[in-house]
Scaffold this motif. Structure first.
Motif, PDB file in Angstrom:
ATOM      1  N   ARG A 140      30.880  -8.178 -17.177  1.00 12.40           N
ATOM      2  CA  ARG A 140      31.709  -7.435 -18.135  1.00 12.40           C
ATOM      3  C   ARG A 140      31.227  -6.004 -18.301  1.00 12.40           C
ATOM      4  NH1 ARG A 140      30.697 -10.045 -22.806  1.00 12.40           N
ATOM      5  NH2 ARG A 140      30.032 -11.994 -21.941  1.00 12.40           N
ATOM      6  N   LYS A 141      29.902  -5.811 -18.359  1.00 12.14           N
ATOM      7  CA  LYS A 141      29.361  -4.458 -18.512  1.00 12.14           C
ATOM      8  C   LYS A 141      29.628  -3.612 -17.276  1.00 12.14           C
ATOM      9  CE  LYS A 141      25.941  -5.231 -22.044  1.00 12.14           C
ATOM     10  NZ  LYS A 141      24.612  -4.918 -22.525  1.00 12.14           N
ATOM     11  N   GLU A 142      29.534  -4.207 -16.086  1.00  8.96           N
ATOM     12  CA  GLU A 142      29.856  -3.474 -14.864  1.00  8.96           C
ATOM     13  C   GLU A 142      31.322  -3.064 -14.864  1.00  8.96           C
ATOM     14  OE1 GLU A 142      28.704  -6.122 -11.722  1.00  8.96           O
ATOM     15  OE2 GLU A 142      26.671  -5.308 -11.632  1.00  8.96           O
ATOM     16  N   HIS A 143      32.198  -3.943 -15.328  1.00 11.20           N
ATOM     17  CA  HIS A 143      33.619  -3.614 -15.400  1.00 11.20           C
ATOM     18  C   HIS A 143      33.853  -2.475 -16.388  1.00 11.20           C
ATOM     19  CE1 HIS A 143      37.776  -4.043 -16.912  1.00 11.20           C
ATOM     20  NE2 HIS A 143      38.034  -4.218 -15.625  1.00 11.20           N
ATOM     21  N   ASP A 144      33.217  -2.545 -17.562  1.00 10.73           N
ATOM     22  CA  ASP A 144      33.358  -1.472 -18.550  1.00 10.73           C
ATOM     23  C   ASP A 144      32.865  -0.143 -17.998  1.00 10.73           C
ATOM     24  OD1 ASP A 144      34.389  -3.317 -20.303  1.00 10.73           O
ATOM     25  OD2 ASP A 144      32.528  -3.554 -21.458  1.00 10.73           O
ATOM     26  N   LEU A 145      31.742  -0.174 -17.283  1.00 14.53           N
ATOM     27  CA  LEU A 145      31.200   1.043 -16.688  1.00 14.53           C
ATOM     28  C   LEU A 145      32.172   1.617 -15.660  1.00 14.53           C
ATOM     29  CD1 LEU A 145      28.836   3.027 -16.376  1.00 14.53           C
ATOM     30  CD2 LEU A 145      27.899   1.485 -14.653  1.00 14.53           C
ATOM     31  N   HIS A 146      32.758   0.752 -14.839  1.00 15.00           N
ATOM     32  CA  HIS A 146      33.732   1.203 -13.831  1.00 15.00           C
ATOM     33  C   HIS A 146      34.944   1.844 -14.508  1.00 15.00           C
ATOM     34  CE1 HIS A 146      36.019   1.306 -10.143  1.00 15.00           C
ATOM     35  NE2 HIS A 146      37.003   0.648 -10.750  1.00 15.00           N
ATOM     36  N   VAL A 147      35.428   1.238 -15.584  1.00 17.74           N
ATOM     37  CA  VAL A 147      36.580   1.787 -16.301  1.00 17.74           C
ATOM     38  C   VAL A 147      36.240   3.162 -16.874  1.00 17.74           C
ATOM     39  CG1 VAL A 147      38.021   1.476 -18.365  1.00 17.74           C
ATOM     40  CG2 VAL A 147      37.621  -0.436 -16.816  1.00 17.74           C
ATOM     41  N   LYS A 148      35.046   3.297 -17.442  1.00 17.56           N
ATOM     42  CA  LYS A 148      34.644   4.580 -18.023  1.00 17.56           C
ATOM     43  C   LYS A 148      34.468   5.645 -16.943  1.00 17.56           C
ATOM     44  CE  LYS A 148      32.618   2.594 -22.136  1.00 17.56           C
ATOM     45  NZ  LYS A 148      31.420   2.310 -22.910  1.00 17.56           N
ATOM     46  N   GLU A 149      33.900   5.266 -15.792  1.00 14.20           N
ATOM     47  CA  GLU A 149      33.753   6.231 -14.696  1.00 14.20           C
ATOM     48  C   GLU A 149      35.112   6.693 -14.188  1.00 14.20           C
ATOM     49  OE1 GLU A 149      31.319   4.140 -11.901  1.00 14.20           O
ATOM     50  OE2 GLU A 149      29.461   4.917 -12.754  1.00 14.20           O
ATOM     51  N   CYS A 150      36.075   5.767 -14.108  1.00 19.32           N
ATOM     52  CA  CYS A 150      37.427   6.143 -13.677  1.00 19.32           C
ATOM     53  C   CYS A 150      38.068   7.086 -14.688  1.00 19.32           C
ATOM     54  CB  CYS A 150      38.291   4.902 -13.496  1.00 19.32           C
ATOM     55  SG  CYS A 150      37.845   3.929 -12.050  1.00 19.32           S
ATOM     56  N   LYS A 151      37.846   6.844 -15.959  1.00 19.56           N
ATOM     57  CA  LYS A 151      38.403   7.710 -16.999  1.00 19.56           C
ATOM     58  C   LYS A 151      37.799   9.112 -16.912  1.00 19.56           C
ATOM     59  CE  LYS A 151      40.829   8.419 -20.724  1.00 19.56           C
ATOM     60  NZ  LYS A 151      42.276   8.381 -20.728  1.00 19.56           N
ATOM     61  N   ILE A 152      36.491   9.193 -16.693  1.00 18.41           N
ATOM     62  CA  ILE A 152      35.828  10.494 -16.550  1.00 18.41           C
ATOM     63  C   ILE A 152      36.374  11.233 -15.341  1.00 18.41           C
ATOM     64  CG2 ILE A 152      33.621  11.591 -15.975  1.00 18.41           C
ATOM     65  CD1 ILE A 152      32.276   9.476 -17.761  1.00 18.41           C
ATOM     66  N   GLN A 153      36.557  10.537 -14.238  1.00 21.68           N
ATOM     67  CA  GLN A 153      37.093  11.172 -13.034  1.00 21.68           C
ATOM     68  C   GLN A 153      38.513  11.669 -13.275  1.00 21.68           C
ATOM     69  OE1 GLN A 153      37.319   8.657  -9.595  1.00 21.68           O
ATOM     70  NE2 GLN A 153      37.735  10.349  -8.224  1.00 21.68           N
ATOM     71  N   ALA A 154      39.334  10.878 -13.960  1.00 21.41           N
ATOM     72  CA  ALA A 154      40.710  11.285 -14.242  1.00 21.41           C
ATOM     73  C   ALA A 154      40.734  12.521 -15.133  1.00 21.41           C
ATOM     74  CB  ALA A 154      41.470  10.141 -14.900  1.00 21.41           C
ATOM     75  N   LEU A 155      39.875  12.549 -16.150  1.00 22.99           N
ATOM     76  CA  LEU A 155      39.822  13.711 -17.035  1.00 22.99           C
ATOM     77  C   LEU A 155      39.318  14.951 -16.310  1.00 22.99           C
ATOM     78  CD1 LEU A 155      38.517  12.043 -20.309  1.00 22.99           C
ATOM     79  CD2 LEU A 155      40.818  12.936 -19.863  1.00 22.99           C
ATOM     80  N   THR A 156      38.354  14.775 -15.406  1.00 24.10           N
ATOM     81  CA  THR A 156      37.840  15.900 -14.628  1.00 24.10           C
ATOM     82  C   THR A 156      38.931  16.489 -13.751  1.00 24.10           C
ATOM     83  OG1 THR A 156      35.641  14.905 -14.609  1.00 24.10           O
ATOM     84  CG2 THR A 156      36.084  16.589 -12.960  1.00 24.10           C
ATOM     85  N   LEU A 157      39.697  15.626 -13.092  1.00 30.59           N
ATOM     86  CA  LEU A 157      40.781  16.107 -12.240  1.00 30.59           C
ATOM     87  C   LEU A 157      41.883  16.779 -13.066  1.00 30.59           C
ATOM     88  CD1 LEU A 157      41.054  13.142  -9.732  1.00 30.59           C
ATOM     89  CD2 LEU A 157      40.088  15.395  -9.328  1.00 30.59           C
ATOM     90  N   GLU A 158      42.163  16.228 -14.238  1.00 28.71           N
ATOM     91  CA  GLU A 158      43.175  16.840 -15.097  1.00 28.71           C
ATOM     92  C   GLU A 158      42.717  18.207 -15.594  1.00 28.71           C
ATOM     93  OE1 GLU A 158      45.793  15.820 -19.105  1.00 28.71           O
ATOM     94  OE2 GLU A 158      44.357  14.369 -18.346  1.00 28.71           O
ATOM     95  N   LEU A 159      41.437  18.320 -15.934  1.00 26.32           N
ATOM     96  CA  LEU A 159      40.895  19.603 -16.374  1.00 26.32           C
ATOM     97  C   LEU A 159      40.973  20.628 -15.244  1.00 26.32           C
ATOM     98  CD1 LEU A 159      39.437  21.214 -18.570  1.00 26.32           C
ATOM     99  CD2 LEU A 159      37.295  20.359 -17.654  1.00 26.32           C
ATOM    100  N   ALA A 160      40.664  20.223 -14.030  1.00 26.25           N
ATOM    101  CA  ALA A 160      40.755  21.137 -12.890  1.00 26.25           C
ATOM    102  C   ALA A 160      42.205  21.576 -12.682  1.00 26.25           C
ATOM    103  CB  ALA A 160      40.219  20.456 -11.638  1.00 26.25           C
TER     104      ALA A 160
END
Length: 100
Positions: free
Chosen positions: A43-63
């Motif tokens: 469950r923690k690995e899944h949560d970490l993956h979801v958070k990393e995907c969210k960070i990547q999406a926000l980074t791309l949106e900011l760019a």
């Protein structure tokens, strides 16, 4: 055949039988704890993956938004000035953002 039945066949001391059964029950508990910890880790690995995907999406949106806002400035050609040297030849000087 059950382990308790097998222990009864040996006519072992009842204290020994109880000790063996307690150890076996403890091993089952350890397996249950191990399974619970593995589930928690999953469950923690899944949560970490979801958070990393969210960070990547926000980074791309900011760019993307930075490109929209600063595209005219950032993608404009750099200013070129011609400087006359002592010999009279024109020497192009390109100004860049680097201050090195």
């Amino acid at each position: 055949m059950d382990i308790a039945t097998k222990l009864a066949q040996f006519n072992a001391d009842p204290a020994l039988t109880q000790w063996v059964m307690a150890q076996l029950n403890g091993a089952g508990l350890a397996q249950a704890e191990k399974a619970a910890l593995q589930d928690q880790l999953r469950r923690k690995e899944h949560d970490l993956h979801v958070k990393e995907c969210k960070i990547q999406a926000l980074t791309l949106e900011l760019a993307y938004h930075k490109r929209l806002k600063f595209s005219a400035k950032a993608e404009a050609p750099r200013p070129v000035f011609r400087v006359r040297t002592k010999t009279g030849r024109a020497c192009p000087i390109i100004f860049s953002d680097n201050t090195t």
